[in-house]
Design an enzyme around this catalytic site. Structure first.
Site, PDB file in Angstrom:
ATOM      1  N   GLU A  24     -70.911 -87.376 101.663  1.00  0.00           N
ATOM      2  CA  GLU A  24     -70.284 -86.087 101.377  1.00  0.00           C
ATOM      3  C   GLU A  24     -69.648 -86.107  99.998  1.00  0.00           C
ATOM      4  O   GLU A  24     -68.975 -87.067  99.622  1.00  0.00           O
ATOM      5  CB  GLU A  24     -69.217 -85.783 102.432  1.00  0.00           C
ATOM      6  N   ALA A  58     -61.195 -73.953 100.576  1.00  0.00           N
ATOM      7  CA  ALA A  58     -60.491 -72.994 101.431  1.00  0.00           C
ATOM      8  C   ALA A  58     -60.706 -71.579 100.925  1.00  0.00           C
ATOM      9  O   ALA A  58     -60.589 -71.297  99.728  1.00  0.00           O
ATOM     10  CB  ALA A  58     -58.996 -73.321 101.469  1.00  0.00           C
ATOM     11  N   ARG A 114     -64.987 -73.998 110.735  1.00  0.00           N
ATOM     12  CA  ARG A 114     -64.061 -72.870 110.728  1.00  0.00           C
ATOM     13  C   ARG A 114     -63.428 -72.734 109.368  1.00  0.00           C
ATOM     14  O   ARG A 114     -63.323 -71.645 108.810  1.00  0.00           O
ATOM     15  CB  ARG A 114     -62.977 -73.072 111.798  1.00  0.00           C
ATOM     16  N   ALA A 134     -65.886 -71.571 114.363  1.00  0.00           N
ATOM     17  CA  ALA A 134     -67.126 -72.258 114.008  1.00  0.00           C
ATOM     18  C   ALA A 134     -68.240 -72.003 115.014  1.00  0.00           C
ATOM     19  O   ALA A 134     -69.417 -71.946 114.640  1.00  0.00           O
ATOM     20  CB  ALA A 134     -66.860 -73.755 113.889  1.00  0.00           C
ATOM     21  N   ASP A 167     -59.787 -79.256 122.772  1.00  0.00           N
ATOM     22  CA  ASP A 167     -60.539 -79.652 121.585  1.00  0.00           C
ATOM     23  C   ASP A 167     -61.996 -79.938 121.935  1.00  0.00           C
ATOM     24  O   ASP A 167     -62.918 -79.511 121.226  1.00  0.00           O
ATOM     25  CB  ASP A 167     -59.879 -80.880 120.963  1.00  0.00           C
ATOM     26  N   LYS A 174     -69.470 -75.208 120.186  1.00  0.00           N
ATOM     27  CA  LYS A 174     -70.233 -75.283 118.941  1.00  0.00           C
ATOM     28  C   LYS A 174     -71.632 -75.869 119.173  1.00  0.00           C
ATOM     29  O   LYS A 174     -72.622 -75.376 118.624  1.00  0.00           O
ATOM     30  CB  LYS A 174     -69.464 -76.105 117.900  1.00  0.00           C
ATOM     31  N   GLN A 185     -64.067 -86.293 111.878  1.00  0.00           N
ATOM     32  CA  GLN A 185     -63.023 -86.537 110.895  1.00  0.00           C
ATOM     33  C   GLN A 185     -62.867 -88.046 110.739  1.00  0.00           C
ATOM     34  O   GLN A 185     -63.244 -88.816 111.633  1.00  0.00           O
ATOM     35  CB  GLN A 185     -61.719 -85.901 111.380  1.00  0.00           C
TER      36      GLN A 185
END
Length: 301
Positions: A24, A58, A114, A134, A167, A174, A185
């Site tokens: 990434e 953002a 999201r 999302a 969560d 999704k 994450q």
């Protein structure tokens, strides 16, 4: 290679490189940062990653820079490129237009998120005419084109989720909406991922879950990001980086060792895909892949 061999082998000498990798990047703000990004892409390209992704700021604040970075990767490399796309501060029509532009540009993979609020103090608020979350974004992308779609997952729970059950319910929505995989994450202890993987399986989530690996370039930055994400920083990790603020070369050696050991232990637990948060710096991720047995292949070697 079974778990026992992976755990007992001297260092990483016996790891065969039978892993999938992805990287990434974030879109550069300056010409110099653009050069650094491109050098990193070129450094990692010979490792034949499954894909590389470029983040999206953002509120869509990096839309043009994200698109330009992804477009260059598509045009000038053989690496499949994935573009991040979020719901924040945009109508459905605006988000759909960005997705169609990516498809027309040859991008076949979207990381659907999201997104973070433009003003963190305000918290996330869905745009009145936009995708609320999302899962809705994934469903919308599925209506536009047959994208490969990755989504986020949170081994230590998203800060906005009420609890772990909520969560996981969100992650399942999704996946059920059409996501291909989840990328987690970052985290720092393998047991954190293994527990999450087991909970996800128990919740009926069958899509692959790829661990996100963050080689530590700056411990202060990781502390800040962990505070925002709700990630735990083990005491032993803080101890390892203590006193290295003014010794970048030593810090890099420690960072590579810590991240490679995390990956080795994940490998011993049957993980075969890894997603690296490079922060646009290639060497740490390259070194970790090298230790895991992933070497340049074919004409790129």
């Amino acid at each position: 290679m079974n778990a026992e061999i992976a755990s007992a082998a001297p260092l990483y000498a016996s790891l065969p490189g039978d892993i999938g990798i992805s990287f990434e990047f974030f879109p550069p703000k300056t010409e110099k940062m653009a050069e650094t990004l491109w050098e990193s892409v070129r450094t990692l390209e010979p490792l034949a990653p499954d894909f590389v992704s470029v983040t999206y700021g953002a509120g869509g604040s990096t839309r043009e820079r994200t698109h330009a970075a992804v477009q260059r990767i598509v045009n000038e490399t053989g690496i499949p490129a994935a573009a991040h796309l979020t719901c924040v501060d945009a109508t459905r029509e605006e988000v759909d237009a960005v997705a169609r532009a990516y498809w027309d540009a040859g991008v076949r993979h979207i990381v659907a998120l999201r997104g973070d609020a433009s003003d963190p103090a305000q918290g996330y608020r869905p745009h009145p005419g936009g995708y609320a979350n999302a899962a809705e974004l994934v469903a919308g992308l599925r209506r536009i084109a047959p994208f490969e779609i990755s989504v986020g997952a949170y081994p230590e729970k998203h800060p906005d989720s009420a609890d772990e059950v909520a969560d996981l319910d969100n992650l399942k929505r999704k996946i059920d909406a059409g996501a291909t995989r989840a990328i987690t994450q970052f985290f720092f202890e393998p047991e954190c991922f293994f527990r999450f993987r087991d909970r996800a399986a128990a919740a009926g989530i069958e899509a692959e879950i790829v661990p996100g690996i963050m080689p530590i370039l700056s411990f202060a930055s990781v502390q800040r990001m962990s505070g925002l994400c709700g990630n735990a920083i083990p005491g032993w990790l803080a101890t390892l980086f203590e006193g290295l603020d003014e010794r970048p070369a030593a810090r890099q050696l420690v960072a590579a060792t810590v991240a490679a050991e995390l990956c080795r232990r994940l490998y011993a637990g049957d993980v075969r895909k890894f997603h690296f948060y490079t922060l646009n710096r290639a060497e740490l991720s390259y070194a970790i892949c090298h230790l895991l047995g992933r070497r340049p292949t074919g004409d790129a070697a």
